[in-house]
Design a protein around this motif. Sequence first.
Motif, PDB file in Angstrom:
ATOM      1  N   GLY A 121      32.472  35.172  45.342  1.00 24.46           N
ATOM      2  CA  GLY A 121      31.316  36.004  45.048  1.00 24.46           C
ATOM      3  C   GLY A 121      30.284  36.086  46.158  1.00 24.46           C
ATOM      4  N   ARG A 122      30.606  35.600  47.360  1.00 28.28           N
ATOM      5  CA  ARG A 122      29.657  35.692  48.471  1.00 28.28           C
ATOM      6  C   ARG A 122      29.340  37.155  48.745  1.00 28.28           C
ATOM      7  N   ARG A 123      28.072  37.440  48.969  1.00 30.32           N
ATOM      8  CA  ARG A 123      27.629  38.812  49.193  1.00 30.32           C
ATOM      9  C   ARG A 123      27.829  39.195  50.659  1.00 30.32           C
ATOM     10  N   VAL A 124      28.585  40.252  50.864  1.00 30.71           N
ATOM     11  CA  VAL A 124      28.942  40.690  52.213  1.00 30.71           C
ATOM     12  C   VAL A 124      28.485  42.127  52.414  1.00 30.71           C
ATOM     13  N   ASN A 125      27.820  42.374  53.524  1.00 25.10           N
ATOM     14  CA  ASN A 125      27.430  43.733  53.905  1.00 25.10           C
ATOM     15  C   ASN A 125      28.313  44.178  55.056  1.00 25.10           C
ATOM     16  N   GLY A 159      37.712  38.457  46.722  1.00 25.66           N
ATOM     17  CA  GLY A 159      36.705  37.787  45.908  1.00 25.66           C
ATOM     18  C   GLY A 159      35.277  37.883  46.376  1.00 25.66           C
ATOM     19  N   HIS A 160      34.994  38.676  47.411  1.00 26.73           N
ATOM     20  CA  HIS A 160      33.626  38.850  47.874  1.00 26.73           C
ATOM     21  C   HIS A 160      32.937  39.990  47.119  1.00 26.73           C
ATOM     22  N   GLU A 161      31.624  39.932  47.073  1.00 29.40           N
ATOM     23  CA  GLU A 161      30.831  41.040  46.547  1.00 29.40           C
ATOM     24  C   GLU A 161      30.401  41.878  47.748  1.00 29.40           C
TER      25      GLU A 161
END
Length: 581
Positions: A121-125, A159-161
């Motif tokens: 769930g780590r937030r990635v831009n 699994g990343h956001e």
Amino acid sequence: MNLFSDIRALVLDCLRAMQAEGALPAGLELDAVTVEPPRDAAHGDMATNAAMVLARPAGLQPRAIATDLAQRLADDPRIAAADVAGPGFLNLRLAPGVWQALVAAVLAQGDAYGRSDMGAGRRVNVEFVSANPTGPMHVAHARGAVVGDALARLMAFAGHEVTREYYINDGGAQVDVLARSAFERYREAHGLEPAIAEGLYPGDYLIPVGRILKDRFGDTLLERPEAEWLTQVREIATEAMMAMIRDDLAQLGVTMDVYFSEKSLYGTGRIEAALKRLTDAGLIYEGVLEPPKGKRPEDWEPREQTLFRSTAHGDDVDRPVKKSDGSWTYFAPDIAYHFDKIERGFDLLIDVFGADHGGYVKRMKAAVSALSDGRVTLEVRLVQLVRLFKDGQPFKMSKRAGTFVTLRDLIDEVGADVVRFVMLTRKNDAPLDFDFARALEQSKDNPVFYVQYAHARVASVMRKAAAAGAAVDDAALAGADLALLGDPAQIALAQKIAQWPRQVEVAARAGEPHRIATYLSELAAEFHALWNRGNDDPALRFLDEGAPEAELAKIALARATGVVISTGLGILGVTPADELR
């Protein structure tokens, strides 16, 4: 289900048992232990480096560790053989039932097979494309768009956001040039000869903008000085160009979550706020830079500037953020923009840049490190140029843009799916040759066709089986007697399917979506090899009316292959083909 992770867990359990029994010292770090496909498939199905990486810290010979570990692994029913090779390499062969059971697991999970919680769930831009809003997208933008979008899809699958973002460069001098170019098309709309001077944008794509300006203002701007019309024309022209870019992206199957305007940073205090963060950290100072490399001292005019001490965060030299005349450098709004992303709570920033931005990487990484106190990482993917060929010769299409081949030209020529797959056949930082003839030919030398042909063959098997009255829903196929899949070619295909979850994680960690395209090509090759074997051996044909139980098992294997190909193509943003004509 990730079979490689499962076997790695088995290896770790055995190592911990060895520690508990005193065969290995306690406290060993086991994170470096891996289970991977061997470099040579003849050596086995999997290989572990456990003995090699633990020998030194354990004070033991690697072969001694490997021999003990092999004996313990062999007790597990999944392990058919555990062989020690060389100084301590450990090669594993899995029981056929493992691969057969995998087919049922794939059918049970469907398109969730291979999904990972690695990202937790780590937030990635992911910021990509970010083309200047001065015209339609061209071929180089196309590759950046495909790489960025596929990377975002891959990270989300792992699994990343993920947030997809486009940075609109509407705050620099180039949009003034756009406005002046559009004004000439406005004059043209009134029957006047446009004066497309050197430095203006000559493309015909601005003709409709000229008509929009005429409809909006009539002839009221014709005699006014530039200072009176520049701002209005700039806004209208930029809006029209962004509409064109959005449409180009949509044609390629790319949708952005955020469009961020550079102009919004000016006059709002946001640049000042970002630099205050650096000032408070003692990283902004007044100074004079050394002359650039390659400049003779007499060509260099030293002047005091406001500088960011980027060398404190890994850069080669400190960087100016304000010019001697008090205006911002290009770097200043970029600092503010990345500060905004940090403030929005992203854990990882990924920028997809063109190859000409290589010199910008270290300063941006330094800025993100300084602004976030090291909490947020910036990764940069440089995308190399695309060279267009047809039949081996350089190829030029219509240039309605005036100076370059547009993305729309490319899509019109071969289709969006072909564009996307071909753009991902090589690593992003390697040059790419796009040959139109090769991209459209129906042969095994064309990876787009070869992968799509495999999926189409699977779809054909499913249609024919259903038409013959077979129960081909996934639940029925998962319940087939998969122990009947015993031929080495069938096992080889199942083994390649088993690599999918691991491949997803490897590609996501490396930030390299081209690995997915490579894997799909390899999977398709295994499938076609088995299909072709059936031409000589009827028992290997996927449809075999004389042996209904074996047929159902083979259809299950085909369906599992199709599931993985479809899922992988989804990550690449390519629509799976159910039939080819």
